[in-house]
Design an enzyme around this catalytic site. Structure first.
Site, PDB file in Angstrom:
ATOM      1  N   ASN A  12       0.967  -1.192   0.092  1.00 25.19           N
ATOM      2  CA  ASN A  12       0.049  -0.105   0.032  1.00 25.19           C
ATOM      3  C   ASN A  12       0.842   1.243  -0.134  1.00 25.19           C
ATOM      4  O   ASN A  12       1.461   1.572   1.020  1.00 25.19           O
ATOM      5  CB  ASN A  12      -0.942   0.106   1.315  1.00 25.19           C
ATOM      6  N   ARG A 102      -2.315  -2.067  -3.839  1.00 24.10           N
ATOM      7  CA  ARG A 102      -3.350  -0.981  -3.913  1.00 24.10           C
ATOM      8  C   ARG A 102      -2.731   0.136  -4.996  1.00 24.10           C
ATOM      9  O   ARG A 102      -1.838   0.481  -5.020  1.00 24.10           O
ATOM     10  CB  ARG A 102      -3.137  -0.069  -2.698  1.00 24.10           C
ATOM     11  N   HIS A 190      -9.863   6.200  -2.338  1.00 27.98           N
ATOM     12  CA  HIS A 190      -9.862   5.769  -0.914  1.00 27.98           C
ATOM     13  C   HIS A 190     -11.048   4.606  -0.838  1.00 27.98           C
ATOM     14  O   HIS A 190     -11.525   4.207   0.254  1.00 27.98           O
ATOM     15  CB  HIS A 190     -10.213   6.671   0.056  1.00 27.98           C
ATOM     16  N   HIS A 218     -13.087   9.454   5.451  1.00 27.27           N
ATOM     17  CA  HIS A 218     -11.485   8.895   5.389  1.00 27.27           C
ATOM     18  C   HIS A 218     -10.488  10.154   5.709  1.00 27.27           C
ATOM     19  O   HIS A 218     -10.625  10.733   4.922  1.00 27.27           O
ATOM     20  CB  HIS A 218     -11.161   8.196   4.284  1.00 27.27           C
ATOM     21  N   ARG A 251      -2.880  18.777   0.334  1.00 26.23           N
ATOM     22  CA  ARG A 251      -3.686  19.174  -0.534  1.00 26.23           C
ATOM     23  C   ARG A 251      -4.834  20.254  -0.424  1.00 26.23           C
ATOM     24  O   ARG A 251      -5.394  19.847   0.632  1.00 26.23           O
ATOM     25  CB  ARG A 251      -4.452  17.807  -1.249  1.00 26.23           C
ATOM     26  N   GLY A 341      -5.908   7.930   9.679  1.00 22.14           N
ATOM     27  CA  GLY A 341      -5.197   8.392  10.851  1.00 22.14           C
ATOM     28  C   GLY A 341      -5.942   9.473  11.943  1.00 22.14           C
ATOM     29  O   GLY A 341      -5.924   9.598  13.144  1.00 22.14           O
ATOM     30  N   GLU A 395      -6.974  -1.324   4.803  1.00 21.36           N
ATOM     31  CA  GLU A 395      -6.917  -1.286   3.511  1.00 21.36           C
ATOM     32  C   GLU A 395      -6.184  -2.496   3.119  1.00 21.36           C
ATOM     33  O   GLU A 395      -6.419  -3.235   2.167  1.00 21.36           O
ATOM     34  CB  GLU A 395      -6.167  -0.042   2.985  1.00 21.36           C
TER      35      GLU A 395
HETATM   36  N1  LIG Z   1      -1.815   8.506  17.211  1.00 22.26           N
HETATM   37  C1  LIG Z   1      -2.269   9.624  16.359  1.00 22.26           C
HETATM   38  N2  LIG Z   1      -2.789  10.547  17.374  1.00 22.26           N
HETATM   39  C2  LIG Z   1      -3.273  11.634  16.563  1.00 22.26           C
HETATM   40  N3  LIG Z   1      -3.263  11.996  15.432  1.00 22.26           N
HETATM   41  C3  LIG Z   1      -2.711  10.932  14.470  1.00 22.26           C
HETATM   42  C4  LIG Z   1      -2.310   9.891  15.140  1.00 22.26           C
HETATM   43  N4  LIG Z   1      -1.819   8.961  14.132  1.00 22.26           N
HETATM   44  C5  LIG Z   1      -1.938   9.944  12.938  1.00 22.26           C
HETATM   45  N5  LIG Z   1      -2.873  10.828  13.378  1.00 22.26           N
HETATM   46  C6  LIG Z   1      -3.116  11.887  12.198  1.00 22.26           C
HETATM   47  O1  LIG Z   1      -3.353  11.037  11.043  1.00 22.26           O
HETATM   48  C7  LIG Z   1      -2.487  11.670   9.845  1.00 22.26           C
HETATM   49  C8  LIG Z   1      -1.878  10.585   8.928  1.00 22.26           C
HETATM   50  O2  LIG Z   1      -3.122   9.857   8.805  1.00 22.26           O
HETATM   51  P1  LIG Z   1      -2.833   8.394   7.887  1.00 22.26           P
HETATM   52  O3  LIG Z   1      -4.160   7.570   7.697  1.00 22.26           O
HETATM   53  O4  LIG Z   1      -1.808   7.579   8.432  1.00 22.26           O
HETATM   54  O5  LIG Z   1      -2.186   8.956   6.581  1.00 22.26           O
HETATM   55  P2  LIG Z   1      -1.791   8.500   5.080  1.00 22.26           P
HETATM   56  O6  LIG Z   1      -2.648   9.148   4.218  1.00 22.26           O
HETATM   57  O7  LIG Z   1      -0.490   8.523   4.996  1.00 22.26           O
HETATM   58  O8  LIG Z   1      -2.346   6.797   5.068  1.00 22.26           O
HETATM   59  C9  LIG Z   1      -1.224  12.378  10.631  1.00 22.26           C
HETATM   60  O9  LIG Z   1      -1.019  13.415   9.901  1.00 22.26           O
HETATM   61  C10 LIG Z   1      -2.034  12.636  12.050  1.00 22.26           C
HETATM   62  O10 LIG Z   1      -2.592  14.304  11.702  1.00 22.26           O
HETATM   63  C1  LIG Z   2      -6.180   8.824  -2.594  1.00 27.09           C
HETATM   64  C2  LIG Z   2      -5.419   9.147  -1.450  1.00 27.09           C
HETATM   65  O1  LIG Z   2      -5.528  10.232  -1.296  1.00 27.09           O
HETATM   66  O2  LIG Z   2      -4.526   8.167  -0.512  1.00 27.09           O
HETATM   67  P1  LIG Z   2      -3.897   8.706   0.666  1.00 27.09           P
HETATM   68  O3  LIG Z   2      -4.728   9.147   1.643  1.00 27.09           O
HETATM   69  O4  LIG Z   2      -3.366   7.323   1.208  1.00 27.09           O
HETATM   70  O5  LIG Z   2      -2.765   9.701   0.414  1.00 27.09           O
HETATM   71 MG   LIG Z   3      -3.977   6.177   3.663  1.00 28.04          MG
END
Ligand SMILES: Nc1ncnc2c1ncn2[C@@H]1O[C@H](COP(=O)(O)OP(=O)(O)O)[C@@H](O)[C@H]1O
Ligand SMILES: CC(=O)OP(=O)(O)O
Ligand SMILES: [Mg+2]
Length: 412
Positions: A12, A102, A190, A218, A251, A341, A395
């Protein structure tokens, strides 16, 4: 020929991270709950120019910090830890039965999990200009596997496939209708996460997905909403590219297209520069000047940074407005899902959204929301007219299940 257990490796690749999981599953039985991977790998490219590589098994962790990131080499070296060192779980890469990738943008052509061929790779490459943060990274993963062990079958699982039944009112843009023939339409992204989370929501609520009206939020570095009714996604906030919709980490989301015309007309930016600014230097980072990470924004707000506060307020306002805008098309709302996250970990965002949606009868339980308890839970009060679900997105597991099904179908 399949043996009793099937080894499925999932890749991924995201905009600033690369996640990988190796699942060992039984051939005769796909567990209902997500299986625990026997190996996980992660690369974090979020600090400029550097890379942190981490491989993990139940007993061991290897962590390597590299001051000079080289994405192709980083991915290759991470995957090599599957068969060497303290995190070795296989003798040889050829032991892996299938690799599930992915793929963020599958365009109009790919609506189902698809075996990777030269043509499929060429199409993923062609679509890179529409998903510049993702499709090139997705291809790097595929190529790393080809280098390490060229004969493992690889499957592409597309983020866009979830939107195959989007109605025309949602996917047609209000531009000259002929543009549609050129592929200018909403695709949505997503999808792997939204599909997993909406199905999981139905499980948590003990109801049939077909009878639920859901909005899945998401919220990660990239952010999008999906509205699902009758088991079908009818609207989403990302569009022709993953740049549209909500304000995200780096973004911009939806902005007046006139801004882009103005900047190009003024000759201030080339298209390539604008592409970079809108994808990598906007959103929470662009407004706050601090970070794309809400944890850093929170710290800056605590020390009195007003732009950080503005960025957070904008993020919440835009998110809430877009959630509310989806309700008429659904004809009501049974549950709102928070994932990614931010959605999973940021209680403050969930409570701010719930407070702004109080007019819909939404009520969050502050104790449930603030207590750090395991993922996948309902945070709404008993009297809330909408359930509020925090769900850990899986995912990788969703992709693994597609791979399992593909192998089983091929061998029966
Ligand atoms: N343990 C945590 N506590 C608070 N916020 C978090 C935590 N882990 C991730 N985040 C938030 O989630 C964001 C990243 O989300 P994630 O779904 O891992 O991103 P990606 O799009 O790279 O998959 C970080 O920038 C932060 O704002
Ligand atoms: C489509 C997309 O924005 O994926 P990610 O959140 O993993 O960057
Ligand atoms: Mg992601």
């Amino acid at each position: 020929m399949l043996t009793n257990s099937i080894d499925i490796l999932v890749l991924n690749a995201g905009s600033s991270s690369f996640k990988s999981s190796l699942y060992r599953l039984r051939q005769d039985n796909l567990p209902l709950e997500p299986a625990v991977p026997i190996w996980t790998g992660k690369i974090d490219w979020s600090s400029t120019g550097a890379a942190v590589i981490q491989a993990k098994t139940a007993d061991n962790t290897i962590e390597e910090e590299r001051t000079q990131a080289n994405r192709r080499a980083d991915i290759h070296d991470l995957l090599a830890y599957l068969s060497k060192g303290q995190t070795q779980v296989i003798q040889d890469m050829a032991q892996i039965d299938i690799v599930g990738n992915r793929i963020v943008h599958g365009g109009e052509k790919y609506c189902q999990p698809t075996p990777i061929t030269t043509d499929v790779k060429a199409e993923i490459d062609r679509l890179s200009i529409y998903a510049p943060l993702h499709n090139p990274a997705n291809l790097m993963g595929i190529e790393a596997i080809e280098q390490l062990s060229p004969h493992i079958p690889q499957l592409a699982v597309f983020d866009t496939a979830f939107y195959r039944d989007l109605p025309a009112v949602a996917y047609v843009y209000p531009v000259p209708y002929q543009w549609l023939k050129r592929g200018i339409r909403k695709y949505g992204f997503h999808g792997i996460s939204h599909e997993y989370c909406t199905r999981r929501a139905a499980e948590l609520l003990g109801r049939d997905l077909q009878e639920l009206r859901l909005i899945s939020c998401h919220l990660g570095n990239g952010c999008s909403l999906a509205a699902v009714t009758g088991g079908r996604c009818i609207e989403t906030t990302m569009g022709f590219t993953p740049l549209d919709g909500l304000m995200m980490g780096t973004r911009c989301g939806s902005i007046d297209p006139g801004i882009i015309l103005h900047l190009v007309r003024e000759g201030e930016y080339t298209i390539e520069e604008l592409d970079r600014v809108l994808n990598f230097e906007s959103g929470l980072l662009g407004v706050s000047g601090v970070s794309n990470d809400l944890r850093e924004i929170d710290k800056a707000i605590d020390s009195g940074n007003e732009r950080a506060k503005l960025a957070l307020d904008m993020y919440i306002d835009r998110l809430t407005a877009r959630i509310a805008a989806l309700v008429p098309a659904l004809g009501g709302l049974d549950a709102l899902i928070f994932t990614g996250g931010v959605g999973e970990h940021q209680a403050k965002i969930r409570s701010a959204v719930a407070a702004k949606l109080a007019f819909l009868g939404v009520e969050i339980d502050p104790d449930l929301n603030n207590t750090s308890i395991p993922p996948d839970r309902d945070l709404a009060t008993d009297r809330s007219s909408v359930r509020l679900l925090a769900i850990h997105t899986q995912e990788e597991w969703q992709i693994a299940t597609a791979c399992w099904q593909y192998l089983i179908d091929r061998h029966t």
